[in-house]
Design a protein around this motif. Structure first.
Motif, PDB file in Angstrom:
ATOM      1  N   SER A   1       0.807  -1.226   0.000  1.00 14.90           N
ATOM      2  CA  SER A   1       0.000   0.000   0.000  1.00 14.90           C
ATOM      3  C   SER A   1       0.837   1.272   0.000  1.00 14.90           C
ATOM      4  O   SER A   1       0.281   2.370   0.014  1.00 14.90           O
ATOM      5  N   GLY A   2       2.175   1.126   0.039  1.00 17.74           N
ATOM      6  CA  GLY A   2       3.030   2.310  -0.107  1.00 17.74           C
ATOM      7  C   GLY A   2       3.748   2.760   1.147  1.00 17.74           C
ATOM      8  O   GLY A   2       4.177   3.916   1.228  1.00 17.74           O
ATOM      9  N   ASP A   3       3.937   1.871   2.116  1.00 19.27           N
ATOM     10  CA  ASP A   3       4.638   2.216   3.360  1.00 19.27           C
ATOM     11  C   ASP A   3       6.116   2.511   3.058  1.00 19.27           C
ATOM     12  O   ASP A   3       6.914   1.597   2.896  1.00 19.27           O
ATOM     13  N   MET A   4       6.483   3.808   2.985  1.00 18.61           N
ATOM     14  CA  MET A   4       7.845   4.172   2.603  1.00 18.61           C
ATOM     15  C   MET A   4       8.884   3.784   3.662  1.00 18.61           C
ATOM     16  O   MET A   4       9.925   3.216   3.314  1.00 18.61           O
ATOM     17  N   PRO A   5       8.678   4.062   4.963  1.00 24.61           N
ATOM     18  CA  PRO A   5       9.681   3.616   5.947  1.00 24.61           C
ATOM     19  C   PRO A   5       9.889   2.100   5.898  1.00 24.61           C
ATOM     20  O   PRO A   5      11.018   1.611   5.993  1.00 24.61           O
ATOM     21  N   GLY A   6       8.788   1.361   5.730  1.00 24.17           N
ATOM     22  CA  GLY A   6       8.908  -0.083   5.619  1.00 24.17           C
ATOM     23  C   GLY A   6       9.689  -0.481   4.379  1.00 24.17           C
ATOM     24  O   GLY A   6      10.537  -1.380   4.418  1.00 24.17           O
ATOM     25  N   MET A   7       9.425   0.204   3.278  1.00 21.45           N
ATOM     26  CA  MET A   7      10.142  -0.092   2.033  1.00 21.45           C
ATOM     27  C   MET A   7      11.635   0.205   2.175  1.00 21.45           C
ATOM     28  O   MET A   7      12.483  -0.551   1.676  1.00 21.45           O
ATOM     29  N   GLN A   8      11.969   1.289   2.853  1.00 23.13           N
ATOM     30  CA  GLN A   8      13.377   1.628   3.043  1.00 23.13           C
ATOM     31  C   GLN A   8      14.093   0.533   3.835  1.00 23.13           C
ATOM     32  O   GLN A   8      15.227   0.169   3.515  1.00 23.13           O
ATOM     33  N   TYR A   9      13.424  -0.011   4.861  1.00 21.89           N
ATOM     34  CA  TYR A   9      14.034  -1.101   5.615  1.00 21.89           C
ATOM     35  C   TYR A   9      14.155  -2.350   4.746  1.00 21.89           C
ATOM     36  O   TYR A   9      15.193  -3.034   4.757  1.00 21.89           O
TER      37      TYR A   9
END
Length: 384
Positions: free
Chosen positions: A225-233
């Motif tokens: 759904s676009g979780d950027m902090p999660g994607m960065q990790y």
């Protein structure tokens, strides 16, 4: 009989940097790296090759890059930024390869200078190959702009283009001088590229890191759904695992037949080719992971609950787990299954396929039971 025995080691080192808004004048991540490699005796040169899709999604980016690099001490940027199309098609364009080699010649990019590739994995594969064959090896810097290239292909040591319909048939092992992951570039990705890029994290977690898979499993819907902090990790941990394997596996240039990081890839490469690359690489790998996970279950290696967990994660990421090309075609073998021999040729030596013993534990086989493989494909079809 007399002979001379030659033996030497070459030490490769490069950093993978994580930043945002890389070409903001206040961001010294890239400029500090370059200036640390400047030479007081002469100016080095820089040639930028930019993905046109990235340029379109970030208005003013070429001018921003030019201003940023012009301020780097000890370096002179080429008078133009070369903008080319991105995507797999650039790896099928041999005239483009030689036009970029001509640009390296035209702008005097020598072995002390740098070619900087900015774009997705296909563009970086192309730029790295062009750099590797020019002057027997020009230094190159990678700035990946997609999830897939930031967590996988962009941090590795391989470069290549396709030839005669075979993926990466022409290529080189040439590590980059550095990799710079800029999370801001991810903000303009379409949802399909955002989702499909995550599958390489699923892959490396399945073969190396149970805890990382469990984290992905918990976060799959939010990530999709676009979780950027999660994607960065996710990108950082995936890149970390890939780098650890390349540097710690004892075979960074793949001289043997063992390729655990190719889990799910033997069928994926063929699917990409057969669909004329209408399937994204990540989508094809998702299908390959599903197929090989179900096959591992049917082989008695992977428990049923784990198989369903893997399929569930892929579906929660809105990724495919089956394709019609996995089936027999009018009684003839599946064209994907027929690609097993082509994969063996690509590996060299005997066929080696990565499978799963458990989530987080990869294993290898040198034989694929075709009846079992078709049965696995049928299960994937039912689960799609």
């Amino acid at each position: 009989m007399e002979y001379i025995h030659q033996n030497f080691d070459v030490n490769f080192k490069y950093g993978v940097h994580f930043s945002s808004h890389l070409f903001d004048p206040a961001n010294t991540c890239l400029s500090a790296f370059l200036e640390s490699r400047a030479d007081a005796a002469f100016q080095k040169k820089l040639l930028v090759i930019l993905d046109g899709g990235v340029a379109a999604a970030h208005p003013g980016l070429p001018d921003q890059i030019t201003r940023y690099l012009s301020a780097v001490r000890g370096f002179q940027p080429a008078p133009e930024i070369i903008t080319i199309s991105g995507g797999e098609s650039v790896k099928n364009d041999l005239p483009l390869v030689f036009s970029l080699v001509d640009a390296i010649d035209k702008y005097g990019i020598d072995r002390h200078s740098y070619v900087i590739g900015i774009g997705g994995g296909s563009l970086l594969d192309l730029v790295g190959f062009v750099a590797a064959i020019s002057h027997r090896g020009v230094k190159h810097i990678r700035i990946p702009t997609t999830v897939l290239s930031q967590n996988d292909s962009g941090v590795g040591v391989k470069n290549g283009v396709n030839y005669k319909g075979k993926k990466n048939f022409l290529g080189s092992f040439a590590p980059p001088s550095a990799v710079f992951n800029d999370s801001h570039f991810l903000t303009t990705l379409d949802s399909r590229d955002w989702r499909s890029g995550m599958v390489e994290a699923v892959k490396v977690a399945l073969i190396r890191d149970t805890a990382f898979f469990e984290w992905i499993e918990e976060k799959a819907v939010a990530l999709t759904s676009g979780d950027m902090p999660g994607m960065q990790y996710l990108i950082f941990r995936c890149a970390e695992l890939h780098v650890a394997h390349i540097g710690g596996g004892g075979d960074p240039f793949e001289s043997g037949s063992s390729r655990p990081l190719d889990f799910g890839h033997w069928s994926a490469h063929k699917l990409e080719q057969l669909t004329s690359f209408s399937l994204r690489h990540g989508e094809a790998v998702a299908i390959g992971i599903a197929l090989d996970s179900v096959y591992s279950f049917l082989l008695g290696w992977l428990d049923e609950a784990s198989m369903y967990r893997i399929i569930s994660v892929l579906k929660n990421m809105q990724l495919p787990v089956w394709h019609p090309l996995l089936e027999k075609q009018d009684g003839r073998p599946s064209p994907v299954v027929a690609g097993l021999e082509e994969f063996r040729e690509h590996l060299g030596g005997r066929l080696t396929i990565s499978l799963l013993k458990a989530i987080g534990t990869g294993a290898e086989t040198h034989h694929m039971d075709l009846d079992l493989l078709y049965a696995a494909a049928d299960i994937c079809k039912k689960l799609q």
